[in-house]
Design a protein around this motif. Structure first.
Motif, PDB file in Angstrom:
ATOM      1  N   LEU A 453       0.825  -1.207   0.000  1.00  2.00           N
ATOM      2  CA  LEU A 453       0.000   0.000   0.000  1.00  2.00           C
ATOM      3  C   LEU A 453       0.862   1.260   0.000  1.00  2.00           C
ATOM      4  O   LEU A 453       0.532   2.250  -0.675  1.00  2.00           O
ATOM      5  CB  LEU A 453      -0.930   0.006   1.209  1.00  2.00           C
ATOM      6  CG  LEU A 453      -2.136  -0.933   1.127  1.00  2.00           C
ATOM      7  CD1 LEU A 453      -2.841  -1.027   2.473  1.00  2.00           C
ATOM      8  CD2 LEU A 453      -3.110  -0.452   0.051  1.00  2.00           C
ATOM      9  N   ILE A 454       1.971   1.250   0.740  1.00  2.65           N
ATOM     10  CA  ILE A 454       2.880   2.394   0.732  1.00  2.65           C
ATOM     11  C   ILE A 454       3.442   2.603  -0.669  1.00  2.65           C
ATOM     12  O   ILE A 454       3.489   3.728  -1.191  1.00  2.65           O
ATOM     13  CB  ILE A 454       4.028   2.199   1.745  1.00  2.65           C
ATOM     14  CG1 ILE A 454       3.495   2.233   3.179  1.00  2.65           C
ATOM     15  CG2 ILE A 454       5.098   3.283   1.564  1.00  2.65           C
ATOM     16  CD1 ILE A 454       4.517   1.841   4.231  1.00  2.65           C
ATOM     17  N   GLY A 455       3.859   1.497  -1.296  1.00  3.80           N
ATOM     18  CA  GLY A 455       4.425   1.588  -2.644  1.00  3.80           C
ATOM     19  C   GLY A 455       3.415   2.094  -3.666  1.00  3.80           C
ATOM     20  O   GLY A 455       3.717   2.986  -4.470  1.00  3.80           O
ATOM     21  N   ILE A 456       2.200   1.539  -3.622  1.00  2.66           N
ATOM     22  CA  ILE A 456       1.172   1.928  -4.602  1.00  2.66           C
ATOM     23  C   ILE A 456       0.742   3.375  -4.400  1.00  2.66           C
ATOM     24  O   ILE A 456       0.594   4.135  -5.367  1.00  2.66           O
ATOM     25  CB  ILE A 456      -0.056   0.988  -4.502  1.00  2.66           C
ATOM     26  CG1 ILE A 456       0.333  -0.436  -4.903  1.00  2.66           C
ATOM     27  CG2 ILE A 456      -1.184   1.487  -5.401  1.00  2.66           C
ATOM     28  CD1 ILE A 456      -0.775  -1.448  -4.682  1.00  2.66           C
ATOM     29  N   SER A 457       0.522   3.786  -3.140  1.00  5.35           N
ATOM     30  CA  SER A 457       0.090   5.166  -2.878  1.00  5.35           C
ATOM     31  C   SER A 457       1.177   6.170  -3.267  1.00  5.35           C
ATOM     32  O   SER A 457       0.879   7.241  -3.812  1.00  5.35           O
ATOM     33  CB  SER A 457      -0.284   5.347  -1.404  1.00  5.35           C
ATOM     34  OG  SER A 457       0.835   5.133  -0.567  1.00  5.35           O
ATOM     35  N   SER A 458       2.440   5.809  -3.032  1.00  3.18           N
ATOM     36  CA  SER A 458       3.549   6.690  -3.407  1.00  3.18           C
ATOM     37  C   SER A 458       3.639   6.815  -4.924  1.00  3.18           C
ATOM     38  O   SER A 458       3.833   7.913  -5.459  1.00  3.18           O
ATOM     39  CB  SER A 458       4.876   6.159  -2.854  1.00  3.18           C
ATOM     40  OG  SER A 458       4.852   6.093  -1.449  1.00  3.18           O
ATOM     41  N   LEU A 459       3.494   5.677  -5.616  1.00  2.63           N
ATOM     42  CA  LEU A 459       3.547   5.681  -7.075  1.00  2.63           C
ATOM     43  C   LEU A 459       2.391   6.478  -7.657  1.00  2.63           C
ATOM     44  O   LEU A 459       2.572   7.254  -8.613  1.00  2.63           O
ATOM     45  CB  LEU A 459       3.507   4.237  -7.593  1.00  2.63           C
ATOM     46  CG  LEU A 459       3.630   4.058  -9.115  1.00  2.63           C
ATOM     47  CD1 LEU A 459       4.972   4.585  -9.613  1.00  2.63           C
ATOM     48  CD2 LEU A 459       3.464   2.591  -9.486  1.00  2.63           C
ATOM     49  N   TYR A 460       1.199   6.304  -7.074  1.00  3.57           N
ATOM     50  CA  TYR A 460       0.026   7.056  -7.548  1.00  3.57           C
ATOM     51  C   TYR A 460       0.235   8.559  -7.389  1.00  3.57           C
ATOM     52  O   TYR A 460       0.008   9.334  -8.323  1.00  3.57           O
ATOM     53  CB  TYR A 460      -1.214   6.614  -6.768  1.00  3.57           C
ATOM     54  CG  TYR A 460      -2.459   7.409  -7.104  1.00  3.57           C
ATOM     55  CD1 TYR A 460      -3.171   7.158  -8.266  1.00  3.57           C
ATOM     56  CD2 TYR A 460      -2.908   8.431  -6.257  1.00  3.57           C
ATOM     57  CE1 TYR A 460      -4.311   7.885  -8.588  1.00  3.57           C
ATOM     58  CE2 TYR A 460      -4.038   9.160  -6.567  1.00  3.57           C
ATOM     59  CZ  TYR A 460      -4.741   8.893  -7.730  1.00  3.57           C
ATOM     60  OH  TYR A 460      -5.860   9.628  -8.044  1.00  3.57           O
ATOM     61  N   SER A 461       0.684   8.980  -6.206  1.00  4.69           N
ATOM     62  CA  SER A 461       0.911  10.405  -5.959  1.00  4.69           C
ATOM     63  C   SER A 461       1.977  10.956  -6.902  1.00  4.69           C
ATOM     64  O   SER A 461       1.820  12.043  -7.470  1.00  4.69           O
ATOM     65  CB  SER A 461       1.350  10.632  -4.503  1.00  4.69           C
ATOM     66  OG  SER A 461       0.297  10.353  -3.618  1.00  4.69           O
ATOM     67  N   PHE A 462       3.049  10.191  -7.072  1.00  2.38           N
ATOM     68  CA  PHE A 462       4.140  10.640  -7.953  1.00  2.38           C
ATOM     69  C   PHE A 462       3.648  10.841  -9.379  1.00  2.38           C
ATOM     70  O   PHE A 462       3.946  11.845 -10.026  1.00  2.38           O
ATOM     71  CB  PHE A 462       5.281   9.619  -7.907  1.00  2.38           C
ATOM     72  CG  PHE A 462       6.473  10.018  -8.724  1.00  2.38           C
ATOM     73  CD1 PHE A 462       7.469  10.812  -8.180  1.00  2.38           C
ATOM     74  CD2 PHE A 462       6.597   9.606 -10.050  1.00  2.38           C
ATOM     75  CE1 PHE A 462       8.567  11.190  -8.935  1.00  2.38           C
ATOM     76  CE2 PHE A 462       7.689   9.973 -10.815  1.00  2.38           C
ATOM     77  CZ  PHE A 462       8.679  10.773 -10.255  1.00  2.38           C
ATOM     78  N   ARG A 463       2.905   9.868  -9.882  1.00  2.00           N
ATOM     79  CA  ARG A 463       2.440   9.947 -11.276  1.00  2.00           C
ATOM     80  C   ARG A 463       1.448  11.084 -11.485  1.00  2.00           C
ATOM     81  O   ARG A 463       1.486  11.767 -12.506  1.00  2.00           O
ATOM     82  CB  ARG A 463       1.826   8.610 -11.700  1.00  2.00           C
ATOM     83  CG  ARG A 463       2.876   7.526 -11.922  1.00  2.00           C
ATOM     84  CD  ARG A 463       2.267   6.265 -12.499  1.00  2.00           C
ATOM     85  NE  ARG A 463       3.306   5.322 -12.901  1.00  2.00           N
ATOM     86  CZ  ARG A 463       3.071   4.111 -13.395  1.00  2.00           C
ATOM     87  NH1 ARG A 463       1.802   3.704 -13.538  1.00  2.00           N
ATOM     88  NH2 ARG A 463       4.056   3.318 -13.745  1.00  2.00           N
ATOM     89  N   ARG A 464       0.549  11.287 -10.511  1.00  2.00           N
ATOM     90  CA  ARG A 464      -0.422  12.379 -10.661  1.00  2.00           C
ATOM     91  C   ARG A 464       0.269  13.737 -10.602  1.00  2.00           C
ATOM     92  O   ARG A 464      -0.066  14.655 -11.347  1.00  2.00           O
ATOM     93  CB  ARG A 464      -1.496  12.296  -9.563  1.00  2.00           C
ATOM     94  CG  ARG A 464      -2.431  11.097  -9.658  1.00  2.00           C
ATOM     95  CD  ARG A 464      -3.061  10.925 -11.033  1.00  2.00           C
ATOM     96  NE  ARG A 464      -3.757  12.093 -11.481  1.00  2.00           N
ATOM     97  CZ  ARG A 464      -5.070  12.175 -11.721  1.00  2.00           C
ATOM     98  NH1 ARG A 464      -5.818  11.112 -11.513  1.00  2.00           N
ATOM     99  NH2 ARG A 464      -5.615  13.279 -12.168  1.00  2.00           N
ATOM    100  N   LEU A 465       1.228  13.869  -9.704  1.00  2.00           N
ATOM    101  CA  LEU A 465       1.971  15.126  -9.611  1.00  2.00           C
ATOM    102  C   LEU A 465       2.826  15.343 -10.857  1.00  2.00           C
ATOM    103  O   LEU A 465       2.933  16.469 -11.363  1.00  2.00           O
ATOM    104  CB  LEU A 465       2.858  15.126  -8.360  1.00  2.00           C
ATOM    105  CG  LEU A 465       2.128  15.280  -7.025  1.00  2.00           C
ATOM    106  CD1 LEU A 465       3.062  14.959  -5.864  1.00  2.00           C
ATOM    107  CD2 LEU A 465       1.569  16.698  -6.876  1.00  2.00           C
TER     108      LEU A 465
END
Length: 484
Positions: A453-465
């Motif tokens: 979950l940490i990995g997916i949420s970090s990846l999601y935030s990074f890609r959206r930003l």
């Protein structure tokens, strides 16, 4: 994003210094020392807010407005008026602290033992008010590099002095550490403000109060709301101390510091640039909506991976930040930090009220929201102890988000752009899933799911930003600038 980012180095160091100070206090003096320190700091913050007329906030709006118009003479005069007013408020504040020191000692510690401690805290109050006026100048002029350096150097110098004070004098070192930290912050804030404004007109006290009426009027309304917030924080801390003693107050204070200072630093970083920028364009409805959307968008995406990480590893992170004696703070932090995703959105919208200078509404909402927070925290503690306070904070921040959204719509016709809510809902799902995963009985499965979950949420935030602002390019430019 550049103003908000914690990747620039200075803010990262500032966080590390704050963590180091808390760690030193926790290791050398334990939960009791943490409790006593916060029981001194809370009333100091309260009296500071009660006597500074809110000038640290209203001055930012006045200075940024004059500066945006390109009127250098008006800007310099506003700064001169602010400085003169603050000398008066700092003196009055220190005197009031001394007069009420016996009462503050009795209320806070249920004894007269700390009377002289509160007298000496008047010096810290004066330093803090003078420092905040210089910080307001730098913020209003949007000299963010100088502002960051002033905060960083002040915090670092305070840490260097704090360590030997705690080590050699134990509990007796808490008071001089507070005063020294405030003194260093003023020194560096004054130094950098002088570098930016070398000359300004001489203004008498009478003239300052005459010409600074609008600044004082807006500041007073802001001050009243700030006082209410600090009073509620103080009352909750005193209530916890009365029910559970200094150690319990230390556990509570440690949890609140994590939520409001370490995690909450992201909001302070955003406010540094956001408030003056929003104040300058608040007359334009369309531009205001876009600015609020951008700030909420960045805030929610930045804070979501942090929330997931803290929820997942709070039992590991809290002992690292403090010591193994602070396990009782874990449940409070896990519940309370879930509310930060709601805060990222409501905080961005709430600044519209401040930027509009709607002092009456701002004061009413502050009284209502803080009364609600006090009631929920007391009820939560009565029912479930420190964990109940965490639960009540989550509930409060959810209510706050809904209420602020309704208020700014009916008062100003403000709507958050629809593109924000799908992102917000995804971030809520990440946070909720992480919290739910902490109840998995099998440790390997639990921490495996949480790591994913940490990995997916970090990846999601990074890609959206990255899609919105070119995040990879921004980081590369920051790293390149640091190497140069």
């Amino acid at each position: 994003m550049k103003a908000t980012s914690l990747f620039g180095g200075v803010q990262v160091l500032q966080i590390l210094i704050a963590i180091a100070r808390g760690k030193v206090l926790a290791m050398l003096l334990g939960p009791e020392g943490t409790g006593i320190s916060n029981l001194l700091i809370r009333p100091l913050q309260l009296i500071t807010a009660a006597t500074n007329l809110g000038l640290d906030q209203s001055a930012v709006k006045e200075i940024s407005g004059k500066h945006a118009e390109g009127n250098e003479d008006a800007t310099s005069r506003t700064i001169a008026i602010l400085k003169q007013l603050v000398w008066v408020t700092a003196t009055v504040g220190a005197v009031i602290m001394a007069i009420f020191s016996p009462l503050l000692s009795e209320i806070t510690f249920n004894s007269q033992e700390y009377t002289w401690s509160f007298v000496w805290l008047g010096l810290a109050l004066a330093f803090n008010q003078l420092a905040m006026s210089r910080i307001a100048i730098l913020q209003g002029l949007r000299k963010l590099a100088f502002l960051a350096k002033a905060n960083l150097y002040g915090a670092l110098a305070g840490l260097i002095v704090t360590i030997p004070l705690y080590y050699f004098f134990k509990f007796d070192g808490i008071l001089p550490a507070i005063v020294a930290t405030a003194g260093f912050l003023f020194f560096f804030a004054h130094y950098f403000a002088r570098k930016e404004i070398k000359k300004y007109p001489t203004v008498s006290t009478k003239t300052a109060f005459g010409e600074g009426k609008e600044m004082i009027r807006l500041g007073l309304s802001m001050s009243v709301s700030g006082i209410i917030g600090l009073l509620v924080a103080y009352l909750i801390l005193v209530y916890v101390r009365m029910q559970g003693g200094e150690q319990e107050a230390g556990y509570y204070a440690a949890g609140i510091v994590i939520l409001n200072s370490y995690v909450g630093l992201i909001f302070n970083a955003m406010a540094t640039d956001y408030f003056p920028r929003l104040s300058a364009i608040c007359a334009d409805k369309k531009e205001t909506a876009q600015t609020v959307f951008e700030q909420a968008f960045i805030g929610v995406l930045l804070i979501t991976p942090i929330i997931v990480a803290f929820v997942a590893y709070a039992p590991i992170i809290i002992p690292l930040l403090y010591s193994g004696e602070f396990d009782n703070s874990v449940a409070l932090v896990r519940w309370g930090i879930l509310g930060m995703v709601f805060k990222a959105a409501s905080w961005s919208m709430g600044y519209v009220i401040l930027a509009k200078g709607d002092s009456s509404l701002f004061m009413k909402t502050a009284i209502g929201f803080n009364s609600l927070l006090l009631g929920l925290n007391v009820l939560g503690y009565q029912l479930y102890g420190l964990e109940g306070i965490g639960m009540s904070m989550l509930l409060y921040l959810m209510i706050h988000f809904i209420a602020v959204r309704i208020i700014v719509f009916y008062r100003y016709g403000f709507r958050m752009p629809k593109g924000f809510y799908p992102i917000f809902m995804v971030c809520l799902v990440f946070c909720g899933a992480a919290f739910g995963a902490t109840y998995i009985a099998t440790p390997i499965l639990k921490y495996g799911v949480l790591a994913i979950l940490i990995g997916i949420s970090s990846l999601y935030s990074f890609r959206r930003l990255d899609a919105k602002i070119g995040f990879k390019t921004l980081i590369a430019s920051i790293l390149k600038k640091k190497k140069q």
